[in-house]
Enzyme design. Sequence first.
Site, PDB file in Angstrom:
ATOM      1  N   ASP A 174      23.967  32.197 -24.164  1.00 49.26           N
ATOM      2  CA  ASP A 174      25.059  33.144 -24.456  1.00 49.26           C
ATOM      3  C   ASP A 174      24.659  34.584 -24.547  1.00 49.26           C
ATOM      4  OD1 ASP A 174      27.324  34.729 -25.275  1.00 49.26           O
ATOM      5  OD2 ASP A 174      28.038  32.958 -26.512  1.00 49.26           O
ATOM      6  N   GLU A 264      45.828  20.461 -14.878  1.00 51.20           N
ATOM      7  CA  GLU A 264      46.559  19.212 -16.115  1.00 51.20           C
ATOM      8  C   GLU A 264      47.968  19.350 -15.981  1.00 51.20           C
ATOM      9  OE1 GLU A 264      44.672  20.476 -19.869  1.00 51.20           O
ATOM     10  OE2 GLU A 264      42.698  19.938 -19.311  1.00 51.20           O
ATOM     11  N   HIS A 282      42.646  15.665 -22.793  1.00 52.38           N
ATOM     12  CA  HIS A 282      42.560  17.147 -23.653  1.00 52.38           C
ATOM     13  C   HIS A 282      43.164  16.994 -24.755  1.00 52.38           C
ATOM     14  CE1 HIS A 282      43.129  21.733 -22.748  1.00 52.38           C
ATOM     15  NE2 HIS A 282      42.706  21.603 -23.892  1.00 52.38           N
ATOM     16  N   LEU A 283      42.162  16.330 -25.758  1.00 50.90           N
ATOM     17  CA  LEU A 283      42.380  16.068 -27.214  1.00 50.90           C
ATOM     18  C   LEU A 283      41.922  16.974 -28.088  1.00 50.90           C
ATOM     19  CD1 LEU A 283      42.251  12.043 -26.905  1.00 50.90           C
ATOM     20  CD2 LEU A 283      44.333  13.657 -26.854  1.00 50.90           C
TER      21      LEU A 283
END
Length: 533
Positions: A174, A264, A282-283
């Site tokens: 990062d 999606e 996509h949960l």
Amino acid sequence: MTTPVRPVVVIADKLADSAIAVLSGDFEVRTIDGTDIPTLHASLADADAVIVRSATRIDADAMAAAPRLKVVARAGVGLDNVDISTATSRGVMVVNAPTSNIVSAAEQAVALLLASARHTAQADASLKRGEWKRSKFTGVELAGKTVGVIGLGKIGQLFAARMAAFDTRLIAYDPYVQPARAAQLGINLVSLDDLLLKADFISIHLPKTPETVGLIGKAELDKVKPGVRIVNAARGGLIDEAALAEALSDGRVAGAGIDVFATEPCTDSPLFGLDNVVVTPHLGASTREAQDNAGLAVARSVKLALSGEFVPDAVNVQAGGLVAEEVRPLLPLAERLGRVFTAVSGGAAQSVTVEVRGEVVANDVTVLQLAATKGLFVDVAEQVTYVNAPLLAAERGVDVGLFTSGDSLDYHNKLTVRGALVDGRALTVSGTVTQGLKEIRKLTEIDGFDIEIDAEGPLLILRYHDRPGVVGLVGGALGDAGINIAAMQVARKEAGGEALMVVAADAEVSPELLSRLSSTVGATTATAVTLTD
């Protein structure tokens, strides 16, 4: 069209009952199917706010159908379905619930990683087909392995903390995190290439931006440690799905857990035919707790926005973020000083500095600059908000700066709006908040004249040559008009010189009455302004 008695909040997608309850007492709440475009546009005609999830799109056409719209709230994290640029240009605040699903998202990544390591989904399907094939589903342990975290935001940090409990070695990529911060979390920061080479498991926790789309493509997958397992429960498109399918097929990548996709809804992907992939629709935010948290968060933000207050979760407001408790009482004062400045100046400013003095500057006070900027234009432009106030300043060529100092000789904390006008004049307006049994906002100075009067309600400000009888003339004229005086302050720099009178009245002074007062008193300037939240 009649104007509703209460502000209208349109809920265009399913929202938790607890969130609707937060709104129902103060607003007229209308629930619709936001995917029905004609119904959506018709419902927005008199809406003050609209709340959506992911199904409803609030684009430029939707906002054009909503002349009263003040806030668009997304009960979730992503804002792909909201036209933020159009909203900003129109002064419409856009809010989301950035922390509502962080635990759920981190837990979903953990679930996918474990399912990939132990072939859970595949073994489940096999057994339900009547097969008992234990040897086919031999997995790997996490203990002692290296877990690479791509993105150390809130969710990445939560995921890493959970991975630490499995006795793993943690590395992360990062570029926006300091090594010292990562070290505090027990994580070693490395380059992306190093992470790809060393990690036995990789989990991605990045936002979707032009820089991150396709971050893990064929070239990156060619560098990974053979046998790695990769999880993406962040945003679709961060991994090249076709390249991942190829790496999974040739065995370089041993497994993957994928919750999000580039497009999606996704019902067809090269990943779906592979036995070493676990996929879910996509949960990441699909827990009861996350749904409730998101709904409650945006409901509270809508209440703040429609009350004219600052909203920490607004994504298109400069100086966004939490407002310290010490700063919050000064927000309304800053806006009111901006309004008085514009009223007294009687013209355009070339530059303005918002000066903040006192102990409050130990906090981030950038939001006070924003509030004062809003006040500068709220009485001279339509629908001025925290969102579009900086745009209005830029369009009018007004440079608004901020000055802070811990020194405040007169008051505990003091705000001053100091500006240079286009005609060459300089003007200052100052105020403070006194805190006792209740907070009281006060004007303490206008253009060098020291005063102390509540910055509340209708104010009459007159500048004139100091002489006897003026107070009586003003009082008589207001009395004849049926307007009671709540308070009055007269200030002068020297006897017989210029004087400034500020009158707090119980009713607004009409332009006609203001003109008569100015003529009667022989005022050099006469201003009326009403200060309310």
